[in-house]
Structure formats: C-alpha cells, structure tokens
Enzyme design. Structure first.
Site, short mmCIF file in Angstrom:
data_model
loop_
_atom_site.label_atom_id
_atom_site.label_comp_id
_atom_site.label_asym_id
_atom_site.label_seq_id
_atom_site.Cartn_x
_atom_site.Cartn_y
_atom_site.Cartn_z
NE ARG A 121 12.39 -21.92 24.29
CZ ARG A 121 13.17 -21.28 25.16
NH1 ARG A 121 13.60 -20.06 24.90
NH2 ARG A 121 13.54 -21.87 26.27
CE LYS A 143 3.71 -31.82 4.82
NZ LYS A 143 3.28 -33.02 4.06
CD GLU A 185 6.68 -34.64 -6.15
OE1 GLU A 185 5.48 -34.40 -5.94
OE2 GLU A 185 7.26 -35.63 -5.68
CE LYS A 227 4.12 -27.97 -0.93
NZ LYS A 227 5.26 -28.79 -0.62
CD GLU A 237 -0.21 -33.91 4.80
OE1 GLU A 237 0.77 -33.31 4.34
OE2 GLU A 237 -0.34 -35.14 4.80
NE ARG A 241 1.59 -29.27 3.05
CZ ARG A 241 2.53 -28.49 3.52
NH1 ARG A 241 2.23 -27.54 4.39
NH2 ARG A 241 3.79 -28.62 3.13
CG ASN A 245 0.91 -36.72 0.80
OD1 ASN A 245 1.91 -36.02 0.57
ND2 ASN A 245 0.32 -36.74 1.99
CG HIS A 248 3.87 -38.87 -2.70
ND1 HIS A 248 3.38 -38.25 -3.83
CD2 HIS A 248 5.01 -38.21 -2.39
CE1 HIS A 248 4.20 -37.26 -4.18
NE2 HIS A 248 5.20 -37.22 -3.33
CG HIS A 252 6.20 -42.71 0.44
ND1 HIS A 252 5.24 -41.95 1.06
CD2 HIS A 252 7.16 -41.84 0.05
CE1 HIS A 252 5.59 -40.68 1.02
NE2 HIS A 252 6.76 -40.58 0.41
CG HIS A 265 10.42 -38.71 -3.83
ND1 HIS A 265 9.73 -39.52 -2.95
CD2 HIS A 265 9.62 -37.62 -4.02
CE1 HIS A 265 8.59 -38.94 -2.64
NE2 HIS A 265 8.50 -37.79 -3.27
P1 NAD Z 1 18.73 -33.57 -3.08
O1 NAD Z 1 18.64 -32.41 -2.20
O2 NAD Z 1 19.42 -34.79 -2.57
O3 NAD Z 1 19.37 -33.12 -4.46
C1 NAD Z 1 19.59 -34.10 -5.45
C2 NAD Z 1 21.04 -34.10 -5.94
O4 NAD Z 1 21.22 -32.97 -6.79
C3 NAD Z 1 22.06 -33.96 -4.85
O5 NAD Z 1 23.18 -34.73 -5.18
C4 NAD Z 1 22.41 -32.47 -4.88
O6 NAD Z 1 23.69 -32.19 -4.38
C5 NAD Z 1 22.34 -32.21 -6.35
N1 NAD Z 1 22.08 -30.84 -6.75
C6 NAD Z 1 21.28 -29.92 -6.18
N2 NAD Z 1 21.17 -28.84 -6.94
C7 NAD Z 1 21.92 -29.06 -8.04
C8 NAD Z 1 22.20 -28.32 -9.21
N3 NAD Z 1 21.62 -27.16 -9.47
N4 NAD Z 1 23.04 -28.86 -10.11
C9 NAD Z 1 23.60 -30.08 -9.91
N5 NAD Z 1 23.36 -30.84 -8.84
C10 NAD Z 1 22.52 -30.33 -7.92
O7 NAD Z 1 17.27 -34.08 -3.55
P2 NAD Z 1 15.93 -33.31 -3.88
O8 NAD Z 1 15.24 -34.20 -4.84
O9 NAD Z 1 16.14 -31.91 -4.24
O10 NAD Z 1 15.16 -33.35 -2.49
C11 NAD Z 1 14.82 -34.56 -1.86
C12 NAD Z 1 14.56 -34.29 -0.41
O11 NAD Z 1 13.45 -33.40 -0.31
C13 NAD Z 1 14.18 -35.52 0.41
O12 NAD Z 1 14.88 -35.50 1.62
C14 NAD Z 1 12.68 -35.37 0.65
O13 NAD Z 1 12.27 -35.95 1.87
C15 NAD Z 1 12.56 -33.87 0.70
N6 NAD Z 1 11.24 -33.35 0.36
C16 NAD Z 1 10.69 -32.44 1.22
C17 NAD Z 1 9.46 -31.90 0.93
C18 NAD Z 1 8.90 -30.85 1.85
O14 NAD Z 1 7.73 -30.48 1.69
N7 NAD Z 1 9.68 -30.35 2.77
C19 NAD Z 1 8.75 -32.27 -0.22
C20 NAD Z 1 9.35 -33.20 -1.09
C21 NAD Z 1 10.60 -33.72 -0.79
N1 GLY Z 2 5.22 -32.57 -0.33
C1 GLY Z 2 3.91 -32.59 0.25
C2 GLY Z 2 3.59 -31.40 1.09
O1 GLY Z 2 4.33 -30.46 1.15
O2 GLY Z 2 2.58 -31.41 1.74
#
Ligand code: NAD
Ligand code: GLY
Length: 364
Positions: A121, A143, A185, A227, A237, A241, A245, A248, A252, A265
């Site tokens: 939990r 998130k 971003e 942020k 949100e 918040r 987006n 987006h 999307h 993305h």
């Molecule tokens: P990712 O985590 O897939 O990383 C991108 C690539 O870079 C991967 O292949 C990873 O292994 C590699 N990598 C990571 N760090 C590295 C480094 N220092 N050097 C070399 N390679 C490296 O992608 P991302 O863009 O970091 O994140 C995308 C994800 O984040 C999605 O799932 C999206 O839904 C999520 N997201 C969440 C939020 C939130 O608020 N929680 C906001 C935006 C995006």
């Molecule tokens: N990435 C949008 C949020 O965190 O609300």
C-alpha cells in the site's frame, strides 16, 4: 547543486539538480535521512553507464542495495514488469520501510513509482532521472503508471517521490533525438508560464545544443521550478495542471496515427505546439504573430520537425481528435497561447480551424 522544493504538505520533497550528483547519491541519501533496504530499478542501457557508480556510492554510505533490470522500451512499462519488481521485493523480504530507486528515463520512473505506490500500500521511492524529459517532466509531480495493451498510462496512481536527484552529467550519453525531444518540454514550460525563461532558451541556444553542463543545470532547475509551482497548485490535475498538456492534444493524435513508431513523444508535441500556435492565431486568441516563427526556429535548430511528414491524413487526425468515444463532439479542451508565458483553455475552437491548421502544416 541547486535545490527546488515541491511543497505538498506531508508529501513535500526536494529536487536536487547539478553535475556530479550521481556519484554522491549515497551521501545525499544519508543527508536527507533516507533509511531502509534499497531496490534499484533500471534497464540495461542505463545500467551500463550509471548503475555501478550508483551502487558504489550507496555501498560507501552503508546502504544495502539490490537491483532489478527491466528490458529497455515503452512496451515494458507494464503490469508484467511491475510484477517482476513485486517478486523481487517479496522474495527479498523488503518491508514497508524499504525504498525503491528509479534509475533511468520516464519509463523506469513511471513503472518504479507505480510499484512503490502499490507494494504494501505504498513504500518510499527516489527518482534518479537520466533523460532530459525525465529530469524536467516525468520525475516531478507524482504521476505514476503502467500501460494497458489498449492504451498508454491507463493504470496508475498519483504518488509523489521522496527525493529527486537530477544529474545533468547523464546527458553526455543521451542520443540526440532523446535530448531534443526533452527540450520540447523545456520550451513548453517557457511558452506557457515564463517569458524570461523562454528568452533565456533562445539566448543560450548554442550552449544548449552543446549540452553545456552549467547551462543545462540551470535549465533543468528552471523547468523543475516551473513544473513544481503548477503541481503545488493542482496536484491531481483537477484544473490548472492541464496547462502542462500544451501541445499534447495534436501531439498524442500524431503519435497514435503513426503507431507510436514514427515520432519520439517530444517530436510529436513540437508539432502539436506549432499547431496550437496556429489555431490561437487563427482564432485571434494570440496576436503576437512573431511567436510562431520563434518557436519554429528553436525546434529547427534542435533538429525537431516543423512540418508533418508526407502522407499524414488530416481526416485521420480529425477522427482521432473528435470521434474518440470519450470526447463530446467539438468539446476538446484546447490549451492555447494568449501571449508568451500565458495560456488559456478553450472548448470553443471550430473543427474547421483545426483541419485547416493541419493542412497548413503539411497534412493531406
Ligand atoms: P525512456 O525512459 O524510454 O528513455 C529513452 C531512451 O533513453 C531509452 O532507450 C533509455 O534506456 C535511454 N536512456 C535513458 N537515460 C539515458 C542516458 N543517460 N544515456 C543514454 N540513454 C539513456 O523515455 P523518456 O522520454 O525518458 O520517458 C518517456 C516516458 O515518460 C513515457 O512512458 C511517458 O508516458 C512518460 N512520461 C511521464 C510523465 C509523468 O508525469 N509521469 C510525463 C511525461 C512522460
Ligand atoms: N506531464 C504532465 C503532468 O505531469 O501533468
């Protein structure tokens, strides 16, 4: 090192940004009172560079730490992989005082946060983001989620981390497209909330492209501040918040129509931001016509797309935007720029404006 606070009452935490922080993780954990057995979640790509320095630093500070490796890729942000984290926690008799550490990009961060939110939990977790996107966006704000085969982020929880350590030195190994995608971003933050920050990004374009650690440390801290302020106001949100987006909605739809294969993305969001600017100009919400070329020039200099690739169907995008069962016809809540640093939310945008905008951007 800079420290940005996210003030959320008993869920408050610090984001530490700077260079050389990863190898100091153990002592930073200690200074911040982190206790308990640690399970680090990462993937093989990130592990090859950053796992040993992290584990060495934790061991030096006296922490007992193990690791679980998740395969690299968005498709592994899944319940199945969360299950592998739970298995390791249960088999290792991790109790409620244990700590999960997410070492990686947004995929690892979201998955680890979700596992932390649900194991017993809720246990504590620390984000050590290694992509630009993760440092300025996904590691902040709580998130957490895994994907369902029928949709992204469908299973998740709001669950804040206890600490975020963002070492900009990790950008050294980040592929070009990942870096540029993260910068979208950052640019978004300036456009929606902070004109001075946006101008700094324009001014420092060369240093940013060169990933100058000093400038990148300032930029990551700047984006975290922006942020954090939004999250503090609207953690779950229910209103404000949503401005995060910006870009987006069409972003999307572009990712979806291309099967999540064509765009990173941030690349899709860059096109979404340009579309939002055009829609705002057409509807006289924005009168500063210079903002569009400024944004386009920033994207271009980072190698980001400013036109839709050949063959993207306007009708196809419109269908995704308007015929989605969750959207009442015409009632999309568009986040649109009023001026540099200010956005509004409008549900009154005629679909024809959207279609004309898509066609102007190169849609067929
Ligand atoms: P990712 O985590 O897939 O990383 C991108 C690539 O870079 C991967 O292949 C990873 O292994 C590699 N990598 C990571 N760090 C590295 C480094 N220092 N050097 C070399 N390679 C490296 O992608 P991302 O863009 O970091 O994140 C995308 C994800 O984040 C999605 O799932 C999206 O839904 C999520 N997201 C969440 C939020 C939130 O608020 N929680 C906001 C935006 C995006
Ligand atoms: N990435 C949008 C949020 O965190 O609300």
């Amino acid at each position: 090192m800079q420290e940005v606070r996210v003030e959320l009452g008993e869920r408050s935490y610090s984001i530490l940004t700077g260079t050389g922080l990863l190898v100091r993780s153990g002592s930073l954990f200690k200074e911040r009172g982190v206790k308990g057995k640690i399970l680090t979640v990462t993937n093989p790509t990130v592990a090859q560079w950053y796992l040993t320095p992290l584990l060495d630093s934790l061991a030096e500070a006296g922490y007992q730490a193990e690791t679980v490796l998740i395969p690299d890729g968005e498709e592994y942000k899944s319940l199945e992989q969360a299950g592998r984290i739970y298995d390791k926690l249960v088999d290792g008799e991790y109790d409620r005082k244990s700590v999960l550490v997410a070492l990686g990009g947004g995929v690892i961060g979201d998955l680890t946060g979700f596992a932390a939110a649900t194991y017993m939990r809720g246990i504590r977790y620390i984000q050590i983001p290694t992509t630009l996107l993760a440092q300025v966006d996904s590691s902040i704000g709580g998130k957490t989620a895994v994907n369902h085969p029928k949709g992204k982020n469908l299973i998740g929880a709001f669950y804040q981390p206890n600490l975020v350590i963002s070492d900009v030195g990790t950008f050294r190994t980040l592929p070009e497209r990942e870096f540029s995608s993260g910068m979208v971003e950052v640019i978004k933050h300036g456009m929606i909330l902070d004109p001075d920050y946006f101008e700094k990004l324009e001014h420092e374009a060369q240093a940013i492209k060169a990933r100058d650690p000093e400038i990148m440390a300032e930029i990551v801290a700047g984006s975290c501040r922006i942020k954090a302020a939004v999250v503090q106001e609207d953690e779950r949100e229910t209103g404000r918040r949503a401005i995060l987006n910006f870009g987006h909605t069409i972003g999307h739809a572009l990712e979806s129509i291309t099967g999540y294969q064509r765009f990173k993305h941030g690349e899709a969001v860059a096109l979404g931001i340009l579309a939002a600017l055009k829609i705002a100009l057409r509807n006289k919400i924005l009168d500063d016509a210079a903002l569009y070329p400024k944004a386009a020039a920033m994207f271009e200099s980072l190698g980001l797309p400013t036109k839709l690739p050949a063959g993207i169907s306007c009708e196809g995008i419109m269908a995704l935007l308007y015929l989605d069962k969750k959207v009442e016809y015409g009632k999309i809540r568009w986040i649109l720029p009023k001026s540099l640093g200010q956005v509004l939310i409008s549900s009154k945008i005629p679909p024809e404006t959207v279609k004309d905008t898509l066609s102007e951007l190169g849609g067929v």
